[in-house]
Scaffold this active site. Structure first.
Site, PDB file in Angstrom:
ATOM      1  N   GLY A  19      42.657  48.072  46.636  1.00  0.00           N
ATOM      2  CA  GLY A  19      41.839  47.556  47.725  1.00  0.00           C
ATOM      3  C   GLY A  19      42.671  46.785  48.738  1.00  0.00           C
ATOM      4  O   GLY A  19      43.601  46.077  48.375  1.00  0.00           O
ATOM      5  N   ARG A  80      43.767  55.015  46.154  1.00  0.00           N
ATOM      6  CA  ARG A  80      43.817  55.008  44.688  1.00  0.00           C
ATOM      7  C   ARG A  80      44.277  56.390  44.244  1.00  0.00           C
ATOM      8  O   ARG A  80      43.792  57.406  44.734  1.00  0.00           O
ATOM      9  CB  ARG A  80      42.450  54.657  44.112  1.00  0.00           C
ATOM     10  N   ASP A 111      45.754  44.186  39.945  1.00  0.00           N
ATOM     11  CA  ASP A 111      46.185  44.542  38.596  1.00  0.00           C
ATOM     12  C   ASP A 111      46.343  46.049  38.396  1.00  0.00           C
ATOM     13  O   ASP A 111      47.237  46.493  37.688  1.00  0.00           O
ATOM     14  CB  ASP A 111      45.252  43.939  37.546  1.00  0.00           C
ATOM     15  N   THR A 134      45.050  40.738  46.703  1.00  0.00           N
ATOM     16  CA  THR A 134      43.677  41.084  46.351  1.00  0.00           C
ATOM     17  C   THR A 134      42.776  39.911  46.683  1.00  0.00           C
ATOM     18  O   THR A 134      43.141  38.752  46.413  1.00  0.00           O
ATOM     19  CB  THR A 134      43.527  41.432  44.848  1.00  0.00           C
ATOM     20  N   ASP A 136      40.170  39.097  45.204  1.00  0.00           N
ATOM     21  CA  ASP A 136      39.474  38.616  44.003  1.00  0.00           C
ATOM     22  C   ASP A 136      40.080  37.351  43.408  1.00  0.00           C
ATOM     23  O   ASP A 136      39.408  36.641  42.661  1.00  0.00           O
ATOM     24  CB  ASP A 136      39.459  39.708  42.928  1.00  0.00           C
ATOM     25  N   ASP A 138      42.095  37.093  40.990  1.00  0.00           N
ATOM     26  CA  ASP A 138      41.917  37.201  39.537  1.00  0.00           C
ATOM     27  C   ASP A 138      43.199  37.474  38.770  1.00  0.00           C
ATOM     28  O   ASP A 138      43.151  37.811  37.583  1.00  0.00           O
ATOM     29  CB  ASP A 138      40.896  38.308  39.226  1.00  0.00           C
ATOM     30  N   ARG A 180      34.706  41.292  41.998  1.00  0.00           N
ATOM     31  CA  ARG A 180      34.736  42.177  40.841  1.00  0.00           C
ATOM     32  C   ARG A 180      34.289  41.427  39.586  1.00  0.00           C
ATOM     33  O   ARG A 180      33.127  41.047  39.488  1.00  0.00           O
ATOM     34  CB  ARG A 180      36.127  42.789  40.680  1.00  0.00           C
TER      35      ARG A 180
END
Length: 329
Positions: A19, A80, A111, A134, A136, A138, A180
């Protein structure tokens, strides 16, 4: 200033994968300009790992990344790749890098992207450095990821606007933000946006509890409420809204902010973070490091093995979570 180059890096490649995130262009720019200043040539890979195994590479110079630091998205494009998940696909990509005489690869992504870089290095010995890009936030091994600050600001701006219309119509707005499986964006937005409640994947509390919260808010004279839900929370915003509507009978609206949070010009914090990490990634390759992600923590650069970035869990700020509860009265 010249940085030592014991690894003898003469040419490196850089790609963005997964992303997109605001600040990726600032990271690409930093990689290209740092490497050039150190006498290293940079090859840009278009469309991530998908473009790598198709040979979509081109040499990048300082002028190629001019006027990009303020742009969202990624000038290298991203995609992707299902082919990259196979050993044959990775072997094809590794051969392309060898054909281009690349001494190391810098992967800007999350990741999933780091999985791809990790297996490329393990199977073919090509040094890989990860840069956390990212929204996120995360990834274990860095306080913040590139794009996170901008995503929070974008979501917060939407929440402020929805609060205005919610107050005008005396409605409850349940707003779903991205992230996410992580609640970092939701938590920051909830505190900064003055939300009455926040639901995050890291806390499996019952949805039914929000009904009592809304009832208590109404009893205190609140005519409208803002509820923030992370997309990874079971049932999402719609599930929370359904519980509120059936439990209180009050008019409830759902707003899913979606991919708008991934676009737009990066805020200053993301530009600075991306610039610092892009520079650090080049120096890491020159120092002979490989298989690590460069991150920021404690005011300095951190190096974390790629596999730990997804194997170890990065929790939300529990003090901030408590703060959100305290201030929602």
């Amino acid at each position: 200033m010249q940085h030592p180059n014991p690894a003898g890096v003469r040419r490196l490649a850089v790609l963005t994968s997964g992303g997109d995130a605001p600040g990726m262009n600032a990271a690409i720019r930093a990689v290209v300009r740092t490497a050039t200043q150190q006498g290293i040539e940079v090859v840009g890979v278009r469309r991530g790992f998908s473009g790598l195994h198709r040979g979509e590479l081109a040499v990048l110079g300082p002028r190629d990344v001019a006027n990009t630091i303020q742009r969202g998205g990624t000038i290298l494009l991203t995609a992707r790749s299902h082919t990259w998940r196979s050993p044959e696909g990775r072997a094809r990509g590794a051969q392309v890098l060898r054909d281009w005489n690349v001494d190391g690869l810098i992967v800007i992504g999350g990741d999933g992207s780091f999985h791809g870089g990790h297996y490329l290095q393990e199977e073919h010995g090509i040094p890989v450095i990860g840069v956390p890009g990212t929204i996120d936030n995360d990834l274990y091994g860095t306080d913040h990821t590139i794009g996170y600050f901008t995503a929070v600001e974008t979501a917060l701006d939407a929440v402020d606007k929805l609060r205005d219309t919610g107050a005008s119509h005396e409605r409850i707005f349940v707003i779903e933000v991205m992230g996410r499986h992580a609640g970092h964006i939701a938590l920051d937005v909830a505190v900064a946006g003055g939300a009455e409640e926040v639901f995050i994947p890291e806390d499996a509390k019952s949805v039914e509890g929000v009904v009592e919260i809304v009832k208590a808010s109404v009893a205190k004279g609140k005519a409208s409420s803002i509820i923030i839900v992370a997309e990874g929370y079971p049932g999402g915003a719609q599930g929370v809204a359904d519980a509120i509507a059936s439990g209180t009978g009050l008019e409830t609206r759902v707003s899913i902010l979606g991919h708008i949070q991934r676009g737009g010009a990066p805020v200053s914090s993301d530009r600075v973070l991306a610039s610092r990490l892009g520079e650090a990634a080049v120096y890491a390759l020159m120092d002979g490091q490989k298989g690590v992600m460069v991150g920021r923590g404690g005011g300095g650069i951190m190096y974390t093995p790629l596999h730990e970035t997804w194997e170890k869990r990065k929790d939300v700020n529990r003090d901030l979570y408590r703060c959100a509860k305290t201030l929602s009265i």
